[in-house]
Design a protein around this motif. Structure first.
Motif, short mmCIF file in Angstrom:
data_model
loop_
_atom_site.label_atom_id
_atom_site.label_comp_id
_atom_site.label_asym_id
_atom_site.label_seq_id
_atom_site.Cartn_x
_atom_site.Cartn_y
_atom_site.Cartn_z
N TYR A 131 0.84 -1.19 0.00
CA TYR A 131 0.00 0.00 0.00
C TYR A 131 0.88 1.26 0.00
CZ TYR A 131 -3.46 3.45 1.54
OH TYR A 131 -4.26 4.56 1.63
N ALA A 132 1.94 1.25 0.80
CA ALA A 132 2.78 2.43 0.95
C ALA A 132 3.46 2.80 -0.36
CB ALA A 132 3.82 2.20 2.04
N ILE A 133 4.02 1.84 -1.09
CA ILE A 133 4.73 2.18 -2.32
C ILE A 133 3.75 2.61 -3.41
CG2 ILE A 133 4.83 -0.24 -3.10
CD1 ILE A 133 7.38 2.64 -3.80
N GLN A 159 1.32 7.56 -6.15
CA GLN A 159 0.09 8.27 -6.50
C GLN A 159 0.03 9.68 -5.95
OE1 GLN A 159 -3.49 6.68 -4.76
NE2 GLN A 159 -4.82 7.62 -6.29
N THR A 160 0.54 9.91 -4.74
CA THR A 160 0.26 11.18 -4.06
C THR A 160 1.48 12.04 -3.74
OG1 THR A 160 0.41 10.26 -1.81
CG2 THR A 160 -1.73 10.08 -2.94
N VAL A 161 2.65 11.47 -3.66
CA VAL A 161 3.81 12.23 -3.18
C VAL A 161 4.47 12.96 -4.35
CG1 VAL A 161 6.05 12.11 -2.02
CG2 VAL A 161 4.16 10.62 -1.28
N GLY A 194 -1.77 4.83 -14.81
CA GLY A 194 -3.02 5.12 -15.49
C GLY A 194 -3.49 6.53 -15.18
N PRO A 195 -4.77 6.85 -15.42
CA PRO A 195 -5.30 8.19 -15.14
C PRO A 195 -4.98 8.61 -13.71
CG PRO A 195 -6.91 6.89 -16.32
CD PRO A 195 -5.80 5.94 -15.96
N TRP A 196 -4.47 9.84 -13.58
CA TRP A 196 -3.91 10.27 -12.31
C TRP A 196 -4.88 11.14 -11.54
CZ3 TRP A 196 -1.32 15.17 -10.87
CH2 TRP A 196 -0.63 15.08 -9.65
N ASN A 197 -5.16 10.76 -10.32
CA ASN A 197 -5.96 11.58 -9.40
C ASN A 197 -5.42 11.37 -7.99
OD1 ASN A 197 -7.75 12.94 -7.82
ND2 ASN A 197 -9.59 11.99 -8.65
N PRO A 198 -4.53 12.27 -7.52
CA PRO A 198 -3.90 12.08 -6.22
C PRO A 198 -4.87 12.19 -5.05
CG PRO A 198 -3.39 14.25 -7.07
CD PRO A 198 -4.07 13.51 -8.18
N MET A 199 -6.07 12.73 -5.29
CA MET A 199 -7.04 12.86 -4.21
C MET A 199 -7.97 11.67 -4.10
SD MET A 199 -7.94 16.94 -4.24
CE MET A 199 -8.42 17.00 -5.97
N GLN A 200 -7.80 10.71 -5.01
CA GLN A 200 -8.65 9.51 -4.99
C GLN A 200 -8.07 8.48 -4.03
OE1 GLN A 200 -9.00 7.60 -8.77
NE2 GLN A 200 -10.71 6.31 -8.15
N GLN A 201 -8.88 7.97 -3.14
CA GLN A 201 -8.44 6.97 -2.17
C GLN A 201 -8.32 5.61 -2.85
OE1 GLN A 201 -7.52 7.25 1.12
NE2 GLN A 201 -7.68 9.47 0.90
N GLN A 202 -7.35 4.85 -2.40
CA GLN A 202 -7.22 3.47 -2.90
C GLN A 202 -8.18 2.55 -2.17
OE1 GLN A 202 -3.17 2.11 -2.72
NE2 GLN A 202 -2.60 3.23 -4.55
#
Length: 249
Positions: A212-214, A219-221, A241-249
């Motif tokens: 999860y961390a990697i 995605q967000t850092v 793929g499509p990038w959305n850093p505010m989307q939760q996994q």
């Protein structure tokens, strides 16, 4: 209204600056409107600007965020392409620097990383399992030979996002500890660019939390890498793929 906007990776390279003073004519804009105005002002970078996210005060800004002249603004690109004609060294890699979060478990540095040092940050008497992920520079990707990588980061926001990953892990897997160290500047082939250590009472949570961390880090850092080849270079960012850093996994 004058806005100071920080730039990174390929966008900064194409414009030849890491900071622009943008004169916005009108009332305080939303994040979406400011992005569109920037795309219109820099048509050669319009596609990159439209796929980027704005960060306001070191947080990703939803489209309806109202922006004022006092805000710290940054344009965060997911993937930025270099054309190989310029081999610009990371400004942050020019001298040895290290920044950490107050608890010391999240670090960004220009110095070589120590697997043992990062792992020791999560070792505790009450945990029976610890797992460490180490990311290194790969020489060959298919037929393409990498000479070295150059990493760039929006350091204060990157540290905050790394710490947020740790908080998310604690919520999903109560009791699990996480530490992340990331290197910036030049990282040669087979050298370490990132170390992620997790520990928990039982091993199953370690495996899940480490993966999860990697994935979340990618995605967000706000950290970008530039691949330097024998015949060119290219900035690489999010590649999932499509990038959305505010989307939760």
């Amino acid at each position: 209204m004058k806005l100071n906007i920080q730039l990174f990776a390929g966008i900064a390279e194409r414009l030849g600056t890491s900071l622009i003073e943008y004169e916005y004519d009108g009332a305080e804009p939303t994040a979406a409107l400011l992005k569109e105005k920037l795309a219109e002002s820099y048509p050669e970078l319009a596609s990159q600007i439209r796929t980027a996210f704005l960060a306001v005060n070191q947080q990703y800004a939803p489209a309806d965020t109202i922006i004022s002249a006092q805000d710290e603004i940054a344009l965060i690109p997911p993937v930025s392409g270099g054309d190989g004609t310029e081999d610009r060294k990371s400004e942050q890699g020019a001298s040895s620097t290290k920044q950490t979060t107050p608890d010391g478990r999240y670090q960004i540095t220009t110095s070589p990383l120590s697997v043992e040092t990062t792992t020791n940050l999560v070792i505790t008497a009450n945990h029976g399992a610890a797992l460490t992920f180490v990311g290194t520079t790969r020489e060959m990707t298919g037929e393409q030979r990498t000479v070295h990588l150059e990493y760039e980061a929006y350091v204060p926001m990157a540290l905050a996002q790394m710490a947020a990953i740790g908080d998310e892990i604690s919520e999903r897997w109560p009791g699990v500890l996480c530490a992340i160290s990331h290197r910036i500047g030049q990282v040669d082939v087979a050298e370490i660019s990132v170390v992620i250590a997790v520990s928990s009472p039982h091993r199953s949570d370690c495996y899940d939390a480490s993966r999860y961390a990697i994935e979340r880090l990618k995605q967000t850092v706000p950290i970008w890498k530039k691949e330097i080849w024998e015949d060119g270079s290219e900035w690489k960012g999010h590649q999932l793929g499509p990038w959305n850093p505010m989307q939760q996994q």
